[in-house]
Each structure stands twice: as C-alpha cells, then as structure tokens.
Scaffold this motif. Structure first.
Motif, PDB file in Angstrom:
ATOM      1  N   GLY A  87       2.413  -8.353  12.608  1.00  0.00           N
ATOM      2  CA  GLY A  87       2.695  -7.571  13.817  1.00  0.00           C
ATOM      3  C   GLY A  87       1.717  -6.440  14.060  1.00  0.00           C
ATOM      4  O   GLY A  87       1.887  -5.665  15.015  1.00  0.00           O
ATOM      5  N   ARG A  88       0.687  -6.341  13.247  1.00  0.00           N
ATOM      6  CA  ARG A  88      -0.193  -5.164  13.340  1.00  0.00           C
ATOM      7  C   ARG A  88      -1.196  -5.247  14.490  1.00  0.00           C
ATOM      8  O   ARG A  88      -1.534  -6.321  14.959  1.00  0.00           O
ATOM      9  CB  ARG A  88      -0.980  -5.010  12.033  1.00  0.00           C
ATOM     10  N   GLY A  89      -1.665  -4.079  14.900  1.00  0.00           N
ATOM     11  CA  GLY A  89      -2.721  -4.009  15.912  1.00  0.00           C
ATOM     12  C   GLY A  89      -2.240  -4.303  17.316  1.00  0.00           C
ATOM     13  O   GLY A  89      -3.026  -4.576  18.217  1.00  0.00           O
ATOM     14  N   LYS A  90      -0.901  -4.264  17.509  1.00  0.00           N
ATOM     15  CA  LYS A  90      -0.342  -4.573  18.837  1.00  0.00           C
ATOM     16  C   LYS A  90       0.421  -3.385  19.399  1.00  0.00           C
ATOM     17  O   LYS A  90       1.219  -3.540  20.316  1.00  0.00           O
ATOM     18  CB  LYS A  90       0.604  -5.779  18.729  1.00  0.00           C
ATOM     19  N   VAL A 136       0.810  -1.227   0.000  1.00  0.00           N
ATOM     20  CA  VAL A 136       0.000   0.000   0.000  1.00  0.00           C
ATOM     21  C   VAL A 136       0.843   1.277   0.000  1.00  0.00           C
ATOM     22  O   VAL A 136       0.322   2.343  -0.304  1.00  0.00           O
ATOM     23  CB  VAL A 136      -0.969   0.056   1.212  1.00  0.00           C
ATOM     24  N   LEU A 137       2.110   1.154   0.335  1.00  0.00           N
ATOM     25  CA  LEU A 137       2.946   2.360   0.388  1.00  0.00           C
ATOM     26  C   LEU A 137       3.540   2.653  -0.981  1.00  0.00           C
ATOM     27  O   LEU A 137       3.759   1.740  -1.782  1.00  0.00           O
ATOM     28  CB  LEU A 137       4.100   2.157   1.389  1.00  0.00           C
ATOM     29  N   ASP A 138       3.819   3.929  -1.260  1.00  0.00           N
ATOM     30  CA  ASP A 138       4.586   4.266  -2.444  1.00  0.00           C
ATOM     31  C   ASP A 138       5.940   3.554  -2.348  1.00  0.00           C
ATOM     32  O   ASP A 138       6.582   3.547  -1.286  1.00  0.00           O
ATOM     33  CB  ASP A 138       4.849   5.779  -2.515  1.00  0.00           C
ATOM     34  N   ARG A 164      -3.457  12.047  20.767  1.00  0.00           N
ATOM     35  CA  ARG A 164      -4.186  11.892  22.036  1.00  0.00           C
ATOM     36  C   ARG A 164      -3.203  11.612  23.177  1.00  0.00           C
ATOM     37  O   ARG A 164      -3.283  12.216  24.249  1.00  0.00           O
ATOM     38  CB  ARG A 164      -5.197  10.748  21.883  1.00  0.00           C
ATOM     39  N   ARG A 165      -2.251  10.717  22.937  1.00  0.00           N
ATOM     40  CA  ARG A 165      -1.274  10.377  23.987  1.00  0.00           C
ATOM     41  C   ARG A 165      -0.389  11.571  24.335  1.00  0.00           C
ATOM     42  O   ARG A 165       0.065  11.709  25.469  1.00  0.00           O
ATOM     43  CB  ARG A 165      -0.399   9.201  23.534  1.00  0.00           C
ATOM     44  N   LEU A 166      -0.138  12.425  23.350  1.00  0.00           N
ATOM     45  CA  LEU A 166       0.707  13.613  23.600  1.00  0.00           C
ATOM     46  C   LEU A 166      -0.119  14.791  24.090  1.00  0.00           C
ATOM     47  O   LEU A 166       0.431  15.869  24.362  1.00  0.00           O
ATOM     48  CB  LEU A 166       1.445  14.012  22.309  1.00  0.00           C
ATOM     49  N   GLY A 215       5.670   1.495   8.295  1.00  0.00           N
ATOM     50  CA  GLY A 215       5.189   0.192   7.857  1.00  0.00           C
ATOM     51  C   GLY A 215       5.394  -0.854   8.931  1.00  0.00           C
ATOM     52  O   GLY A 215       6.438  -0.887   9.586  1.00  0.00           O
ATOM     53  N   VAL A 216       4.373  -1.691   9.135  1.00  0.00           N
ATOM     54  CA  VAL A 216       4.465  -2.816  10.069  1.00  0.00           C
ATOM     55  C   VAL A 216       4.030  -4.069   9.303  1.00  0.00           C
ATOM     56  O   VAL A 216       2.985  -4.062   8.627  1.00  0.00           O
ATOM     57  CB  VAL A 216       3.560  -2.588  11.298  1.00  0.00           C
ATOM     58  N   ALA A 217       4.835  -5.135   9.380  1.00  0.00           N
ATOM     59  CA  ALA A 217       4.485  -6.391   8.700  1.00  0.00           C
ATOM     60  C   ALA A 217       3.128  -6.873   9.190  1.00  0.00           C
ATOM     61  O   ALA A 217       2.766  -6.674  10.357  1.00  0.00           O
ATOM     62  CB  ALA A 217       5.559  -7.440   8.981  1.00  0.00           C
ATOM     63  N   THR A 255      -8.348   7.764   2.773  1.00  0.00           N
ATOM     64  CA  THR A 255      -9.008   6.472   3.029  1.00  0.00           C
ATOM     65  C   THR A 255      -8.128   5.526   3.842  1.00  0.00           C
ATOM     66  O   THR A 255      -8.508   4.373   4.060  1.00  0.00           O
ATOM     67  CB  THR A 255      -9.383   5.786   1.692  1.00  0.00           C
ATOM     68  N   ASN A 256      -6.959   5.976   4.301  1.00  0.00           N
ATOM     69  CA  ASN A 256      -6.062   5.092   5.056  1.00  0.00           C
ATOM     70  C   ASN A 256      -6.402   5.165   6.553  1.00  0.00           C
ATOM     71  O   ASN A 256      -5.810   5.931   7.317  1.00  0.00           O
ATOM     72  CB  ASN A 256      -4.599   5.463   4.802  1.00  0.00           C
ATOM     73  N   GLU A 257      -7.380   4.342   6.959  1.00  0.00           N
ATOM     74  CA  GLU A 257      -7.846   4.394   8.361  1.00  0.00           C
ATOM     75  C   GLU A 257      -6.767   3.965   9.362  1.00  0.00           C
ATOM     76  O   GLU A 257      -6.647   4.584  10.427  1.00  0.00           O
ATOM     77  CB  GLU A 257      -9.106   3.549   8.512  1.00  0.00           C
ATOM     78  N   PRO A 258      -5.978   2.902   9.065  1.00  0.00           N
ATOM     79  CA  PRO A 258      -4.935   2.554  10.035  1.00  0.00           C
ATOM     80  C   PRO A 258      -3.952   3.702  10.260  1.00  0.00           C
ATOM     81  O   PRO A 258      -3.564   3.979  11.402  1.00  0.00           O
ATOM     82  CB  PRO A 258      -4.240   1.352   9.373  1.00  0.00           C
TER      83      PRO A 258
HETATM   84  C1  LIG Z   1      -0.534   2.052   9.733  1.00  0.00           C
HETATM   85  C2  LIG Z   1       0.257   0.936  10.417  1.00  0.00           C
HETATM   86  C3  LIG Z   1       1.736   1.299  10.393  1.00  0.00           C
HETATM   87  C4  LIG Z   1      -0.219   0.839  11.888  1.00  0.00           C
HETATM   88  O1  LIG Z   1       0.640  -0.095  12.564  1.00  0.00           O
HETATM   89  P1  LIG Z   1       0.187  -0.820  13.916  1.00  0.00           P
HETATM   90  O2  LIG Z   1       1.425  -1.296  14.602  1.00  0.00           O
HETATM   91  O3  LIG Z   1      -0.859  -1.829  13.628  1.00  0.00           O
HETATM   92  O4  LIG Z   1      -0.463   0.409  14.717  1.00  0.00           O
HETATM   93  P2  LIG Z   1      -0.769   0.444  16.307  1.00  0.00           P
HETATM   94  O5  LIG Z   1      -1.055  -0.951  16.790  1.00  0.00           O
HETATM   95  O6  LIG Z   1       0.309   1.206  16.984  1.00  0.00           O
HETATM   96  O7  LIG Z   1      -2.140   1.270  16.360  1.00  0.00           O
HETATM   97  C5  LIG Z   1      -2.166   2.672  16.507  1.00  0.00           C
HETATM   98  C6  LIG Z   1      -3.605   3.136  16.531  1.00  0.00           C
HETATM   99  O8  LIG Z   1      -4.174   2.972  15.212  1.00  0.00           O
HETATM  100  C7  LIG Z   1      -5.354   2.189  15.315  1.00  0.00           C
HETATM  101  N1  LIG Z   1      -5.435   1.300  14.172  1.00  0.00           N
HETATM  102  C8  LIG Z   1      -4.518   0.383  13.804  1.00  0.00           C
HETATM  103  N2  LIG Z   1      -4.968  -0.324  12.734  1.00  0.00           N
HETATM  104  C9  LIG Z   1      -6.196   0.188  12.456  1.00  0.00           C
HETATM  105  C10 LIG Z   1      -7.160  -0.113  11.467  1.00  0.00           C
HETATM  106  N3  LIG Z   1      -6.954  -1.117  10.566  1.00  0.00           N
HETATM  107  N4  LIG Z   1      -8.309   0.611  11.429  1.00  0.00           N
HETATM  108  C11 LIG Z   1      -8.515   1.622  12.319  1.00  0.00           C
HETATM  109  N5  LIG Z   1      -7.629   1.945  13.304  1.00  0.00           N
HETATM  110  C12 LIG Z   1      -6.478   1.229  13.356  1.00  0.00           C
HETATM  111  C13 LIG Z   1      -5.196   1.392  16.592  1.00  0.00           C
HETATM  112  O9  LIG Z   1      -6.455   0.997  17.109  1.00  0.00           O
HETATM  113  C14 LIG Z   1      -4.483   2.367  17.485  1.00  0.00           C
HETATM  114  O10 LIG Z   1      -5.428   3.256  18.021  1.00  0.00           O
HETATM  115  P3  LIG Z   1      -5.309   3.779  19.569  1.00  0.00           P
HETATM  116  O11 LIG Z   1      -4.080   4.633  19.620  1.00  0.00           O
HETATM  117  O12 LIG Z   1      -6.571   4.555  19.732  1.00  0.00           O
HETATM  118  O13 LIG Z   1      -5.185   2.571  20.425  1.00  0.00           O
HETATM  119  C15 LIG Z   1       0.038  -0.450   9.738  1.00  0.00           C
HETATM  120  O14 LIG Z   1      -1.341  -0.693   9.626  1.00  0.00           O
HETATM  121  C16 LIG Z   1       0.658  -0.555   8.340  1.00  0.00           C
HETATM  122  O15 LIG Z   1       1.843  -0.879   8.192  1.00  0.00           O
HETATM  123  N6  LIG Z   1      -0.146  -0.264   7.308  1.00  0.00           N
HETATM  124  C17 LIG Z   1       0.351  -0.317   5.913  1.00  0.00           C
HETATM  125  C18 LIG Z   1       1.284   0.833   5.605  1.00  0.00           C
HETATM  126  C19 LIG Z   1       0.641   2.198   5.837  1.00  0.00           C
HETATM  127  O16 LIG Z   1      -0.495   2.451   5.461  1.00  0.00           O
HETATM  128  N7  LIG Z   1       1.414   3.106   6.495  1.00  0.00           N
HETATM  129  C20 LIG Z   1       0.936   4.455   6.836  1.00  0.00           C
HETATM  130  C21 LIG Z   1       1.164   5.448   5.764  1.00  0.00           C
HETATM  131  S1  LIG Z   1       2.873   5.932   5.604  1.00  0.00           S
END
Ligand SMILES: CC(C)(COP(=O)(O)OP(=O)(O)OC[C@H]1O[C@@H](n2cnc3c(N)ncnc32)[C@H](O)[C@@H]1OP(=O)(O)O)[C@@H](O)C(=O)NCCC(=O)NCCS
Length: 174
Positions: free
Chosen positions: A79-82, A23-25, A124-126, A74-76, A111-114
């Motif tokens: 390992g995500r969601g932890k 999904v990343l460039d 929020r944490r800061l 990027g997270v493999a 559209t990149n919800e994560p």
């Molecule tokens: C974006 C990404 C790096 C998040 O990594 P991660 O280790 O899973 O993130 P975290 O576990 O630290 O989650 C951080 C917050 O995002 C939220 N989140 C994570 N995945 C989510 C999802 N699929 N949908 C909605 N929220 C999400 C978590 O609930 C968490 O929220 P909180 O702070 O309120 O608890 C990972 O999904 C990824 O590598 N995605 C593909 C690459 C990408 O899109 N990178 C970002 C653009 S450069």
C-alpha cells in the motif's frame, strides 16, 4: 478502504504488521492493546478488503494537549507510495479529539527517508514549519544491555510541526 479508531482487539493485528514491516521497534501486544484501550481517538487503523493495511499510534501530550505526539506509523508494503500514511495523519487531525491541536510532534531516524518524506510533506500541506532537535541519542539506546550483540539504534530526531490552525487541517485530503 476504511479508516477507524483501533480497539484493544486490534493489538495483535498491529503487532503482526509491525513484525512484517521489519523496520519499526517491536513493542509488546500489551502496548498495542493500550493504544486501542486508551488512545483510540488519536490513533487509526486502515482496513483494506478486511485486512489491516496500515496504522498510526498517537496520543496528546499529557502536559500539553495542543500537541499530538505520533508514536509509530506503518503501511503494508503493497500500500505504500499512494498517500495512505498522509491520509491517516489527516484522519486523526480532523477528529474531535484533536480539535485544539496546533502542533504535531514525532521522531524520525536520520536515515529513514520515507518517514522524513511523510512528515515534511504534512508540514508543507499544513503550511507549517518543522523544528528539528535530537530527542533520544544513540547513547541512550545503547545504555540498554540486551546481553548479546545487537545493531546500534539510530538517534531519534524530534520533528515539531506547527503551529497550524483548524482551517489548514480542514483543507487536508483524507
Ligand atoms: C513511512 C511510511 C509510513 C510512509 O507511508 P506511505 O503511505 O507510503 O506514505 P505517503 O504515500 O503518504 O507519502 C508521504 C510522502 O512521503 C514521501 N515518501 C514516501 N515513501 C518515500 C520513500 N521511500 N523515499 C522518499 N520519500 C518517500 C512521498 O513521496 C510523500 O511525499 P509528498 O508529500 O511530497 O508527496 C511507510 O514507508 C512505512 O510504513 N515505512 C516503514 C515503517 C516506518 O519507517 N515508519 C515511520 C517511522 S515510525
């Protein structure tokens, strides 16, 4: 798991991970080697059982060293969601290179919800606000003619998080 600054020898591994994420460039191996060579202090790789499980590339804005720009995260998949990406951001912000940092800039796709979840959670944490403005429009990406049909690139929305102080950074879990 260990967090460490990347070296130039991590360039190929980061590029491989970026390919796998899908999904990343995708930038060049050279660009990822530059991250290790020039921006190691503001970037991080996460090693899980000797494998590269995540990375963040970032740098201080040349004209404003109080602002950390986060370029790619990027997270493999496994390992995500932890909380890994959140911990990697904290790891960078706590480094000596970021001692004077009071703002974090990054861009997210609409559209990149994560990605949005990650940076909203950090703000929020800061206990900091986020200002959102469009940095790179879809039209700017479209001006590049690849010579073959391609999916349009989403605009990139600038998230500017801050100001935050050293105490808020110290309180982050890493
Ligand atoms: C974006 C990404 C790096 C998040 O990594 P991660 O280790 O899973 O993130 P975290 O576990 O630290 O989650 C951080 C917050 O995002 C939220 N989140 C994570 N995945 C989510 C999802 N699929 N949908 C909605 N929220 C999400 C978590 O609930 C968490 O929220 P909180 O702070 O309120 O608890 C990972 O999904 C990824 O590598 N995605 C593909 C690459 C990408 O899109 N990178 C970002 C653009 S450069």
């Amino acid at each position: 798991m260990i967090f460490r600054p990347p070296g130039k020898e991590d360039g190929a591994g980061i590029l491989t991970l970026v390919h796998r994420l899908g999904v990343l460039d995708i930038n060049s191996a050279y660009a990822y080697m530059l991250i290790g060579e020039h921006h190691a202090g503001t970037s991080v790789v996460a090693e899980i059982d000797g494998e590269l499980g995540g990375f963040i590339s970032g740098y201080l804005l040349p004209a404003d060293p109080e602002t950390l720009f986060v370029w790619q995260v990027g997270v493999a998949q496994a390992g995500r969601g932890k909380g890994l990406a959140t911990r990697m951001l904290a790891e960078i912000l706590k480094r000596p290179a970021c001692a004077d940092v009071r703002y974090l800039d990054t861009t997210v796709g609409p559209t990149n919800e994560p990605s949005q979840g990650l940076f909203r959670g950090l703000a929020r944490r800061l206990n900091a606000r986020i200002d959102e403005t469009e940095l790179f429009s879809a039209e700017l990406f479209d001006a590049f003619d690849e010579g073959e049909p391609h999916d349009p690139h989403e605009p990139e929305i600038l998230f500017r998080i801050g100001p935050f102080d050293a105490d808020a950074v110290s309180a982050l879990s890493s």
